[in-house]
Design an enzyme around this catalytic site. Sequence first.
Site, short mmCIF file in Angstrom:
data_model
loop_
_atom_site.label_atom_id
_atom_site.label_comp_id
_atom_site.label_asym_id
_atom_site.label_seq_id
_atom_site.Cartn_x
_atom_site.Cartn_y
_atom_site.Cartn_z
N ASP A 139 0.88 -1.16 0.00
CA ASP A 139 0.00 0.00 0.00
C ASP A 139 0.93 1.23 0.00
O ASP A 139 2.13 1.10 0.31
CB ASP A 139 -0.85 -0.05 1.27
CG ASP A 139 -1.71 1.18 1.44
OD1 ASP A 139 -2.34 1.60 0.46
OD2 ASP A 139 -1.74 1.72 2.56
N THR A 157 1.38 9.96 3.87
CA THR A 157 0.34 10.77 3.21
C THR A 157 -1.01 10.62 3.90
O THR A 157 -1.91 11.42 3.66
CB THR A 157 0.19 10.38 1.73
OG1 THR A 157 0.52 9.01 1.62
CG2 THR A 157 1.06 11.21 0.84
N LYS A 191 -9.04 5.27 6.15
CA LYS A 191 -7.78 4.72 5.64
C LYS A 191 -8.04 3.57 4.69
O LYS A 191 -8.76 2.63 5.03
CB LYS A 191 -6.87 4.29 6.79
CG LYS A 191 -6.27 5.47 7.52
CD LYS A 191 -5.23 5.05 8.53
CE LYS A 191 -4.68 6.28 9.24
NZ LYS A 191 -3.80 5.90 10.35
N GLY A 192 -7.46 3.65 3.50
CA GLY A 192 -7.61 2.59 2.51
C GLY A 192 -8.92 2.66 1.74
O GLY A 192 -9.15 1.88 0.83
N ARG A 246 -11.98 7.80 -2.46
CA ARG A 246 -12.35 9.21 -2.19
C ARG A 246 -13.85 9.42 -1.95
O ARG A 246 -14.25 10.04 -0.97
CB ARG A 246 -11.86 10.07 -3.37
CG ARG A 246 -11.71 11.53 -3.02
CD ARG A 246 -11.25 12.30 -4.26
NE ARG A 246 -10.02 11.76 -4.83
CZ ARG A 246 -9.61 11.97 -6.08
NH1 ARG A 246 -10.34 12.68 -6.91
NH2 ARG A 246 -8.48 11.44 -6.52
N SER A 272 -2.22 0.86 -4.37
CA SER A 272 -2.82 1.98 -3.64
C SER A 272 -4.17 2.35 -4.24
O SER A 272 -4.32 2.39 -5.46
CB SER A 272 -1.88 3.20 -3.71
OG SER A 272 -2.55 4.33 -3.18
N SER A 281 -5.22 5.22 -4.15
CA SER A 281 -5.13 6.64 -4.48
C SER A 281 -4.86 6.91 -5.96
O SER A 281 -3.91 6.37 -6.54
CB SER A 281 -4.01 7.29 -3.65
OG SER A 281 -3.83 8.62 -4.08
N ASN A 334 -3.73 9.56 -6.86
CA ASN A 334 -2.54 10.43 -6.83
C ASN A 334 -1.26 9.63 -6.58
O ASN A 334 -0.19 10.22 -6.39
CB ASN A 334 -2.70 11.48 -5.73
CG ASN A 334 -3.85 12.43 -6.02
OD1 ASN A 334 -3.80 13.20 -6.98
ND2 ASN A 334 -4.91 12.37 -5.22
N GLU A 353 0.18 -3.33 4.58
CA GLU A 353 -0.95 -2.40 4.72
C GLU A 353 -0.97 -1.72 6.08
O GLU A 353 -0.57 -2.30 7.08
CB GLU A 353 -2.26 -3.17 4.58
CG GLU A 353 -2.86 -3.18 3.20
CD GLU A 353 -3.48 -1.85 2.79
OE1 GLU A 353 -3.62 -0.95 3.64
OE2 GLU A 353 -3.83 -1.72 1.60
C1 BG6 Z 1 -5.93 5.54 0.03
C2 BG6 Z 1 -6.00 6.33 1.30
O1 BG6 Z 1 -4.64 5.08 -0.18
O2 BG6 Z 1 -6.32 6.34 -1.09
C3 BG6 Z 1 -7.38 6.94 1.47
O3 BG6 Z 1 -5.71 5.48 2.40
C4 BG6 Z 1 -7.74 7.75 0.23
O4 BG6 Z 1 -7.38 7.76 2.62
C5 BG6 Z 1 -7.64 6.86 -1.01
O5 BG6 Z 1 -9.06 8.25 0.34
C6 BG6 Z 1 -7.97 7.61 -2.30
O6 BG6 Z 1 -7.00 8.58 -2.54
P1 BG6 Z 1 -7.13 9.72 -3.65
O7 BG6 Z 1 -5.75 10.34 -3.68
O8 BG6 Z 1 -7.47 9.05 -4.93
O9 BG6 Z 1 -8.19 10.64 -3.18
MG MG Z 2 -2.84 3.06 3.63
#
Ligand code: BG6
Ligand code: MG
Length: 222
Positions: free
Chosen positions: A10, A18, A46-47, A50, A117, A119, A121, A172
């Site tokens: 992760d 972050t 967490k995890g 969005r 991940s 995310s 981002n 994780e």
């Molecule tokens: C996960 C985080 O890795 O990514 C979460 O643990 C977050 O908190 C999720 O909401 C989505 O991230 P992003 O950058 O796409 O908004």
């Molecule tokens: Mg995490």
Amino acid sequence: MKKIKGFIFDLDGVLTDTAHYHFLAWKRLSEQWGFTFSEHDNERLKGVDRIKSLEIILEINSKQNEFSAKEILRLANQKNEHYQQLIEMITPQDVLEGVSDFLLKSRSAEIRCAVASASKNAMRVLELLNLSNQFDFIADASAIKHPKPHPEIFLTCAQQLKLLPCECVGFEDAQAGIKSIHAAGMYSVGINVYVTSEKPMIELSSTKELNLEMIINAIEMG
Ligand code: BG6
Ligand code: MG
């Protein structure tokens, strides 16, 4: 005997902190909209992706029926703008202690490495950390249909690494992520996980405790 050939990490809260920037960005959005949101509430995010995270914040504030799908998207975009501003401060110094050394040792031991991940981002964060070239595969969160705790993202990584799930270990910091790893049929290492249901197979309190020999021995001899 079991043979471990892949590590799937992760990002947020495992490779870098972050998780705190996500908290700050949600906190800022909450202040703009008059929502209550604490660090304790943040554990539930967490995890979690969005939109689902925003839904949880609205639910905490009993406002889940007050926003249309379009407004939810607008708020989620606002949070992402705050988050994207915050992450531009990231430098290679923000790689969590113990991680770089662990990655180097793992790669020298010919263990294939990937990032799983949620995310969208993740690519930018890995670039800012100067870690992108340490991985054989980085999952694209926007191509994943089922968020954690569904196993899709970990299974996608194993497939891309050309490994069986039973040859992989997932790392994780979130309960949803540990469930996702177990559902994928992989071994789990938890980093400071706030456990509410499923315990990681190996529990560490921080990335400083990452130790290749210990993890491999615990799994292969266990
Ligand atoms: C996960 C985080 O890795 O990514 C979460 O643990 C977050 O908190 C999720 O909401 C989505 O991230 P992003 O950058 O796409 O908004
Ligand atoms: Mg995490």
